[in-house]
Motif scaffolding. Structure first.
Motif, PDB file in Angstrom:
ATOM      1  N   SER A  66       0.822  -1.211   0.000  1.00  0.00           N
ATOM      2  CA  SER A  66       0.000   0.000   0.000  1.00  0.00           C
ATOM      3  C   SER A  66       0.853   1.256   0.000  1.00  0.00           C
ATOM      4  CB  SER A  66      -0.939  -0.006   1.212  1.00  0.00           C
ATOM      5  OG  SER A  66      -0.201  -0.021   2.420  1.00  0.00           O
ATOM      6  N   ASN A  67       1.925   1.256   0.785  1.00  0.00           N
ATOM      7  CA  ASN A  67       2.802   2.431   0.826  1.00  0.00           C
ATOM      8  C   ASN A  67       3.615   2.574  -0.458  1.00  0.00           C
ATOM      9  OD1 ASN A  67       2.625   3.771   3.572  1.00  0.00           O
ATOM     10  ND2 ASN A  67       2.889   1.655   4.186  1.00  0.00           N
ATOM     11  N   LEU A  68       4.039   1.455  -1.026  1.00  0.00           N
ATOM     12  CA  LEU A  68       4.761   1.513  -2.297  1.00  0.00           C
ATOM     13  C   LEU A  68       3.865   2.047  -3.398  1.00  0.00           C
ATOM     14  CD1 LEU A  68       7.219   0.891  -4.054  1.00  0.00           C
ATOM     15  CD2 LEU A  68       6.414  -1.478  -4.243  1.00  0.00           C
ATOM     16  N   LEU A  69       2.613   1.612  -3.421  1.00  0.00           N
ATOM     17  CA  LEU A  69       1.669   2.097  -4.437  1.00  0.00           C
ATOM     18  C   LEU A  69       1.439   3.592  -4.294  1.00  0.00           C
ATOM     19  CD1 LEU A  69      -0.286   1.494  -6.743  1.00  0.00           C
ATOM     20  CD2 LEU A  69      -2.026   0.954  -5.020  1.00  0.00           C
ATOM     21  N   ALA A  70       1.337   4.078  -3.055  1.00  0.00           N
ATOM     22  CA  ALA A  70       1.137   5.514  -2.831  1.00  0.00           C
ATOM     23  C   ALA A  70       2.317   6.320  -3.369  1.00  0.00           C
ATOM     24  CB  ALA A  70       0.941   5.782  -1.338  1.00  0.00           C
ATOM     25  N   SER A  71       3.540   5.840  -3.121  1.00  0.00           N
ATOM     26  CA  SER A  71       4.725   6.550  -3.613  1.00  0.00           C
ATOM     27  C   SER A  71       4.803   6.508  -5.132  1.00  0.00           C
ATOM     28  CB  SER A  71       5.991   5.933  -3.012  1.00  0.00           C
ATOM     29  OG  SER A  71       6.096   6.227  -1.641  1.00  0.00           O
ATOM     30  N   LEU A  72       4.473   5.357  -5.725  1.00  0.00           N
ATOM     31  CA  LEU A  72       4.525   5.240  -7.183  1.00  0.00           C
ATOM     32  C   LEU A  72       3.499   6.157  -7.837  1.00  0.00           C
ATOM     33  CD1 LEU A  72       4.986   1.381  -7.638  1.00  0.00           C
ATOM     34  CD2 LEU A  72       6.695   3.165  -8.019  1.00  0.00           C
ATOM     35  N   GLN A  73       2.315   6.266  -7.245  1.00  0.00           N
ATOM     36  CA  GLN A  73       1.296   7.149  -7.814  1.00  0.00           C
ATOM     37  C   GLN A  73       1.737   8.606  -7.755  1.00  0.00           C
ATOM     38  OE1 GLN A  73      -2.130   6.031  -5.461  1.00  0.00           O
ATOM     39  NE2 GLN A  73      -2.867   4.604  -7.016  1.00  0.00           N
ATOM     40  N   ARG A  74       2.320   9.015  -6.616  1.00  0.00           N
ATOM     41  CA  ARG A  74       2.812  10.392  -6.507  1.00  0.00           C
ATOM     42  C   ARG A  74       3.901  10.669  -7.534  1.00  0.00           C
ATOM     43  NH1 ARG A  74       3.130   9.449  -0.539  1.00  0.00           N
ATOM     44  NH2 ARG A  74       1.197  10.263   0.347  1.00  0.00           N
ATOM     45  N   SER A  75       4.878   9.777  -7.581  1.00  0.00           N
ATOM     46  CA  SER A  75       6.013  10.020  -8.472  1.00  0.00           C
ATOM     47  C   SER A  75       5.590   9.986  -9.929  1.00  0.00           C
ATOM     48  CB  SER A  75       7.122   8.988  -8.212  1.00  0.00           C
ATOM     49  OG  SER A  75       6.647   7.678  -8.436  1.00  0.00           O
ATOM     50  N   ALA A  76       4.673   9.079 -10.298  1.00  0.00           N
ATOM     51  CA  ALA A  76       4.229   8.994 -11.689  1.00  0.00           C
ATOM     52  C   ALA A  76       3.461  10.249 -12.097  1.00  0.00           C
ATOM     53  CB  ALA A  76       3.356   7.758 -11.889  1.00  0.00           C
ATOM     54  N   THR A  77       2.572  10.713 -11.227  1.00  0.00           N
ATOM     55  CA  THR A  77       1.798  11.928 -11.531  1.00  0.00           C
ATOM     56  C   THR A  77       2.713  13.138 -11.675  1.00  0.00           C
ATOM     57  OG1 THR A  77      -0.082  11.039 -10.285  1.00  0.00           O
ATOM     58  CG2 THR A  77      -0.093  13.401 -10.784  1.00  0.00           C
ATOM     59  N   ASP A 211       0.731  10.618   4.975  1.00  0.00           N
ATOM     60  CA  ASP A 211       0.121   9.556   5.768  1.00  0.00           C
ATOM     61  C   ASP A 211       0.237   8.207   5.083  1.00  0.00           C
ATOM     62  OD1 ASP A 211      -1.562  10.008   3.680  1.00  0.00           O
ATOM     63  OD2 ASP A 211      -3.345  10.406   4.880  1.00  0.00           O
ATOM     64  N   ALA A 212       0.983   8.163   3.989  1.00  0.00           N
ATOM     65  CA  ALA A 212       1.240   6.917   3.273  1.00  0.00           C
ATOM     66  C   ALA A 212       2.429   7.138   2.358  1.00  0.00           C
ATOM     67  CB  ALA A 212       0.011   6.474   2.471  1.00  0.00           C
ATOM     68  N   GLY A 213       3.114   6.056   1.994  1.00  0.00           N
ATOM     69  CA  GLY A 213       4.267   6.162   1.105  1.00  0.00           C
ATOM     70  C   GLY A 213       5.519   5.598   1.751  1.00  0.00           C
ATOM     71  N   LEU A 214       6.545   5.419   0.949  1.00  0.00           N
ATOM     72  CA  LEU A 214       7.807   4.878   1.452  1.00  0.00           C
ATOM     73  C   LEU A 214       8.450   5.833   2.454  1.00  0.00           C
ATOM     74  CD1 LEU A 214       9.295   3.445  -1.870  1.00  0.00           C
ATOM     75  CD2 LEU A 214       8.223   2.176  -0.010  1.00  0.00           C
ATOM     76  N   GLY A 215       8.371   7.129   2.174  1.00  0.00           N
ATOM     77  CA  GLY A 215       8.917   8.106   3.108  1.00  0.00           C
ATOM     78  C   GLY A 215       8.192   8.071   4.444  1.00  0.00           C
ATOM     79  N   ILE A 230      14.080   0.975   7.692  1.00  0.00           N
ATOM     80  CA  ILE A 230      14.753   2.094   7.015  1.00  0.00           C
ATOM     81  C   ILE A 230      15.636   1.583   5.887  1.00  0.00           C
ATOM     82  CG2 ILE A 230      16.354   4.026   7.312  1.00  0.00           C
ATOM     83  CD1 ILE A 230      15.400   4.227  10.207  1.00  0.00           C
ATOM     84  N   VAL A 231      16.408   0.532   6.171  1.00  0.00           N
ATOM     85  CA  VAL A 231      17.278  -0.049   5.136  1.00  0.00           C
ATOM     86  C   VAL A 231      16.430  -0.610   3.996  1.00  0.00           C
ATOM     87  CG1 VAL A 231      18.953  -1.869   4.652  1.00  0.00           C
ATOM     88  CG2 VAL A 231      19.132  -0.535   6.759  1.00  0.00           C
ATOM     89  N   LEU A 232      15.315  -1.229   4.328  1.00  0.00           N
ATOM     90  CA  LEU A 232      14.427  -1.771   3.297  1.00  0.00           C
ATOM     91  C   LEU A 232      13.933  -0.667   2.368  1.00  0.00           C
ATOM     92  CD1 LEU A 232      12.692  -3.993   2.032  1.00  0.00           C
ATOM     93  CD2 LEU A 232      10.984  -3.555   3.805  1.00  0.00           C
ATOM     94  N   VAL A 233      13.524   0.454   2.937  1.00  0.00           N
ATOM     95  CA  VAL A 233      13.051   1.580   2.117  1.00  0.00           C
ATOM     96  C   VAL A 233      14.169   2.079   1.204  1.00  0.00           C
ATOM     97  CG1 VAL A 233      12.252   3.973   2.189  1.00  0.00           C
ATOM     98  CG2 VAL A 233      11.252   2.283   3.741  1.00  0.00           C
TER      99      VAL A 233
END
Length: 267
Positions: A66-77, A211-215, A230-233
């Motif tokens: 879910s957090n990876l998807l949130a980051s990908l959506q932000r970065s893609a947009t 409230d969501a994302g890798l960060g 943290i290392v995983l991110v």
């Protein structure tokens, strides 16, 4: 008496691509050994196997996807918006002296401002919602692509442009058949830089009360001293960066097959 010359031995090609992948694998193996033997404390840098185990747990409970998807959506947009603006502005400035006079100085001034310096202003403008995050990513994407597009257009051989006038090509045909193909290597190079800048901007953007994302995951993990998260991110950021680079390299090979330099490199 006829001299007999020995046939030179065939040159063996050095496995550059294999070595380029073996090096990070060797680093990971060394990292695992140092962590397992206790030379690297778990609180400082956990073993890769521990990080993978944590990743499996986060995937199982749905937190990581879910957090990876949130980051990908932000970065893609943000990337799409920034790429359109950067490429469009670069074409305008590269092709028009009037556009250069109107836009270039201001864009160069924006380029010189660090992301962290404008972060408070972005919060004032957009608050801590998604708009501010997408704005930062779009800005980070647009500037490198703008610069490389302008550079690519200005590096086109003037003799080619002069030839288009001689054969009577119109402005649209000149741009289609000479300007864009001539600037394409530089534009694709800028695309690689823009992808990198988009991910760097994402890291900063997700500090804006996300409230969501890798960060968001990394920030929470820092609060609870979860070094493995943290290392995983960080590893996920690295993996996505490598994947983006591979995609742009494939685009270069496909779109620049006509270019003698790229044709020689891929032969």
């Amino acid at each position: 008496m006829t001299a007999v010359f020995a046939r030179p031995a065939a040159r063996t090609r050095f496995p550059y691509r294999t070595v380029s992948w073996l090096t990070p694998v060797a680093v990971l193996a060394l990292w695992e050994i140092l962590a397992r033997t206790g030379l690297l404390p778990k609180q400082v840098l956990p073993a890769p196997s521990s990080v993978l185990a944590k990743a499996a747990d986060l995937i199982a409970d749905g937190e990581l996807p879910s957090n990876l998807l949130a980051s990908l959506q932000r970065s893609a947009t943000g990337f799409v918006i920034g790429a359109i603006l950067g490429l469009g502005a670069g074409l305008l400035v590269g092709l028009s002296k009037v556009a250069e006079a109107l836009l270039d100085r201001s864009i160069q001034m924006v380029r010189a401002v660090p992301f962290l310096a404008i972060l408070p202003l972005v919060i004032v403008w957009f608050g801590i919602g998604e708009a501010g995050k997408i704005f930062l990513i779009a800005l980070g994407t647009a500037v490198p692509l703008y610069l490389t597009t302008v550079l690519g257009i200005r590096q086109i051989d003037p003799k080619l442009l002069e030839m288009t006038h001689i054969v009577g090509l119109g402005r649209a045909a000149r741009i289609r058949w000479v300007v864009l193909p001539g600037a394409l290597p530089s534009i694709l190079g800028g695309l690689r830089l823009s992808l990198t800048a988009a991910w760097l901007a994402l890291v900063i953007a997700e500090t804006l009360g996300a409230d969501a994302g890798l960060g968001f995951m990394a920030t929470n993990a820092r609060e609870f001293l979860q070094t493995d998260v943290i290392v995983l991110v960080v590893l996920i950021y690295a993996a996505i960066g490598i994947l983006c680079d591979l995609v742009t390299r494939l685009l270069e090979r496909r779109l620049l097959r006509w270019h003698p330099t790229y044709a020689r490199l891929t032969a």
